[in-house]
Design a protein around this motif. Sequence first.
Motif, PDB file in Angstrom:
ATOM      1  N   PHE A 116       0.884  -0.997   0.141  1.00 30.54           N
ATOM      2  CA  PHE A 116       0.190   0.162   0.039  1.00 30.54           C
ATOM      3  C   PHE A 116       0.894   1.172  -0.140  1.00 30.54           C
TER       4      PHE A 116
ATOM      5  N   SER B 223       1.342   3.984  -2.865  1.00 33.17           N
ATOM      6  CA  SER B 223       1.068   5.428  -2.493  1.00 33.17           C
ATOM      7  C   SER B 223       1.993   6.517  -2.954  1.00 33.17           C
TER       8      SER B 223
ATOM      9  N   LEU C  26      -7.047  -2.361   2.984  1.00 30.91           N
ATOM     10  CA  LEU C  26      -5.678  -1.979   2.230  1.00 30.91           C
ATOM     11  C   LEU C  26      -5.607  -2.407   0.903  1.00 30.91           C
ATOM     12  N   ASP C  27      -5.914  -3.898   0.941  1.00 32.78           N
ATOM     13  CA  ASP C  27      -5.963  -4.423  -0.388  1.00 32.78           C
ATOM     14  C   ASP C  27      -6.697  -4.022  -1.354  1.00 32.78           C
TER      15      ASP C  27
ATOM     16  N   GLN D 263      -7.758  -0.592  -1.296  1.00 31.43           N
ATOM     17  CA  GLN D 263      -7.115   0.562  -1.766  1.00 31.43           C
ATOM     18  C   GLN D 263      -5.716   0.687  -2.249  1.00 31.43           C
ATOM     19  N   THR D 264      -5.047  -0.678  -2.200  1.00 30.75           N
ATOM     20  CA  THR D 264      -3.769  -0.774  -2.819  1.00 30.75           C
ATOM     21  C   THR D 264      -4.104  -1.146  -4.448  1.00 30.75           C
TER      22      THR D 264
END
Length: 156
Positions: A8, A12, A69-70, A72-73
């Motif tokens: 992540f 970013s 998180l997965d 969003q990644t």
Amino acid sequence: MDDVIRRFLGESVALELNIGDLYQYFSVKFPQDHNFWWNLSIEEMNHAAIIESIDDIFLGDSILPYNSLDIQTEELKKKNHLIKEQIELYKTGSLTRTAAFKFACDLENSIGESHFELFMTAIQNSMVAKIFQKLNGEDIHHAKRIVNYMKENSIL
């Protein structure tokens, strides 16, 4: 640091660097707006450095929302791909000044939403939450600056 968090944070950082590359391209493509784009590019590079400063010291259990998180990644990967693709399209095709500004404004707004979502789902008093809160504020500020610059320079 967990691999999910590393991926992540890596995406970013890549996003901020890709946006910086996009703005550097705009600074060359539109010399009349060089300083504007160049300054935004430098700020994006600084955002990448801020994210890179997050390390194991700041990341304890449950500071970031593992369950999202997965997702969003993957969203960050898509945005990174889109930006790289757009840069290549812009290099081979025509790009109007107005289109560049509109794309940048839309991009800053969408990134700001992502940072806000992460901030809201992180533990609120954590250093990580404060970093993403700061980035969210800067994304919003960038979008406003782009719109104001467009208005001041009759780019609509």
